[in-house]
Enzyme design. Structure first.
Site, mmCIF file in Angstrom:
data_model
loop_
_atom_site.group_PDB
_atom_site.id
_atom_site.type_symbol
_atom_site.label_atom_id
_atom_site.label_comp_id
_atom_site.label_asym_id
_atom_site.label_seq_id
_atom_site.Cartn_x
_atom_site.Cartn_y
_atom_site.Cartn_z
ATOM 1 N N PRO A 87 -8.585 35.414 29.771
ATOM 2 C CA PRO A 87 -8.849 36.139 31.027
ATOM 3 C C PRO A 87 -10.073 37.051 30.900
ATOM 4 O O PRO A 87 -10.590 37.541 31.903
ATOM 5 C CB PRO A 87 -7.567 36.961 31.238
ATOM 6 N N GLU A 114 -0.160 37.891 22.917
ATOM 7 C CA GLU A 114 -1.188 38.858 23.350
ATOM 8 C C GLU A 114 -2.586 38.280 23.178
ATOM 9 O O GLU A 114 -3.585 38.919 23.511
ATOM 10 C CB GLU A 114 -1.071 40.170 22.566
ATOM 11 N N ARG A 152 -13.239 15.290 37.374
ATOM 12 C CA ARG A 152 -13.801 14.969 38.698
ATOM 13 C C ARG A 152 -15.316 14.813 38.657
ATOM 14 O O ARG A 152 -15.900 14.174 39.522
ATOM 15 C CB ARG A 152 -13.451 16.073 39.713
ATOM 16 N N ASP A 167 -17.331 17.595 48.251
ATOM 17 C CA ASP A 167 -16.386 18.618 47.790
ATOM 18 C C ASP A 167 -16.961 20.022 48.004
ATOM 19 O O ASP A 167 -18.170 20.218 47.872
ATOM 20 C CB ASP A 167 -16.128 18.464 46.279
HETATM 21 C C1 SAM Z 1 -0.696 36.639 28.006
HETATM 22 S S1 SAM Z 1 -2.299 36.023 27.769
HETATM 23 C C2 SAM Z 1 -3.060 37.285 26.817
HETATM 24 C C3 SAM Z 1 -3.778 38.260 27.678
HETATM 25 C C4 SAM Z 1 -4.483 39.351 26.885
HETATM 26 N N1 SAM Z 1 -3.543 40.256 26.310
HETATM 27 C C5 SAM Z 1 -5.414 40.092 27.832
HETATM 28 O O1 SAM Z 1 -4.901 40.911 28.614
HETATM 29 O O2 SAM Z 1 -6.629 39.829 27.848
HETATM 30 C C6 SAM Z 1 -2.068 34.713 26.635
HETATM 31 C C7 SAM Z 1 -3.127 33.630 26.677
HETATM 32 O O3 SAM Z 1 -3.184 33.040 27.971
HETATM 33 C C8 SAM Z 1 -4.487 32.560 28.213
HETATM 34 N N2 SAM Z 1 -4.920 33.107 29.538
HETATM 35 C C9 SAM Z 1 -4.293 34.050 30.255
HETATM 36 N N3 SAM Z 1 -4.908 34.305 31.396
HETATM 37 C C10 SAM Z 1 -5.980 33.471 31.439
HETATM 38 C C11 SAM Z 1 -7.034 33.258 32.385
HETATM 39 N N4 SAM Z 1 -7.099 33.970 33.507
HETATM 40 N N5 SAM Z 1 -7.972 32.326 32.105
HETATM 41 C C12 SAM Z 1 -7.914 31.619 30.966
HETATM 42 N N6 SAM Z 1 -6.938 31.779 30.019
HETATM 43 C C13 SAM Z 1 -5.981 32.694 30.256
HETATM 44 C C14 SAM Z 1 -5.359 32.978 27.053
HETATM 45 O O4 SAM Z 1 -5.551 31.860 26.211
HETATM 46 C C15 SAM Z 1 -4.544 34.059 26.379
HETATM 47 O O5 SAM Z 1 -4.778 34.139 25.017
#
Ligand code: SAM
Length: 244
Positions: A87, A114, A152, A167
């Protein structure tokens, strides 16, 4: 294109076996394989996570199994960029996806808990990609979103290649509205221009709707785009009719 996903849960990706992505995988437009960090653990419990240094909630993916898993992927795809779904990464747009689709090899790393130990990010991750400003429980769904969008863009993946061009985002505009039979549904009729078979008039109507929708819903996209004289005239027409 070849993609290796580093994931603790490869079974989640079964959903890609349907529809357009399923066909692309069957036709080998994309080779998708998985490497599970759990297979690179060397303790009797096959632990892939541990408590965070400094305390606090949750667990962190341990660096050693991830290191070995990514190295194994790199030995199979030596020219691949290593992308961590996170994220905190750059938020993906269609442009990023189109650039990604021009790569022959990609390694995607799905985090859990995490997240992954920061030393892996520092040493082995080339880019971090986010699918939006919200937090998922794991990177698998994000990786599937990326893979589906990449597919795609691959020539031969769509029944009709022209549908990629229309698209949303491909040309920097939103797609125009679509209608199919019946001609009257819930007392609403299909716009007449679409029934008359005049292709030039249909093209003009579709471009006007595309411009109008983008103006109404995504002004940010319209501001990034230079319109031709004809497009500007169509948009003016749409705005005039909208405000009447
Ligand atoms: C619970 S999340 C960890 C979030 C992290 N503690 C933070 O707040 O940045 C667990 C995993 O989900 C994935 N993930 C969660 N949200 C994502 C997003 N918006 N885009 C891409 N991957 C995501 C990532 O690989 C991450 O390591």
């Amino acid at each position: 294109m070849k993609i290796i996903v580093i994931t603790l849960f490869p079974e989640i990706f079964n959903a890609l076996n349907s529809g357009i992505s399923g066909r692309a995988l069957k036709n080998n437009l994309l080779t998708l394989t998985f490497i599970n960090p759990r297979d690179f653990t060397h303790d009797p419990y096959h632990r892939v996570d541990d408590r965070p240094y400094g305390g606090g909630p949750g667990m962190v993916l341990k660096p050693e199994p991830l290191w070995e898993a990514i190295m194994a992927a790199k030995s199979q795809l030596p020219s691949a960029k290593v992308i961590y779904l996170s994220p905190q990464g750059k938020t993906l747009t269609q442009k990023h996806i189109q650039n990604g689709a021009s790569q022959k090899e990609i390694i995607l790393v799905a985090g859990r808990y995490e997240g992954i130990d920061e030393r892996i990010v520092t040493m082995l991750i080339d880019e971090e990609w986010s699918i939006g400003d919200y937090v998922l429980s794991g990177g698998e769904l994000a990786a599937m979103v990326v893979i589906d969008a990449l597919i795609r863009c691959l020539p031969g993946s769509l029944g009709d290649e022209a549908s990629r061009e229309q698209d949303s985002f491909t040309s920097g505009l939103l797609d125009y509205p679509h209608y199919t039979r019946p001609e009257i549904f819930a007392k609403m009729t299909v716009p007449e221009v679409l029934l008359r078979g005049n292709h030039q008039a249909i093209q003009r109507w579709r471009m006007k709707q595309s411009l109008g929708r983008t103006w109404l819903r995504r002004l940010d996209l319209l501001k990034q785009r230079l319109l031709s004289q004809e497009q500007q005239a169509l948009l003016d027409e749409f705005m005039q009719e909208y405000t009447e």
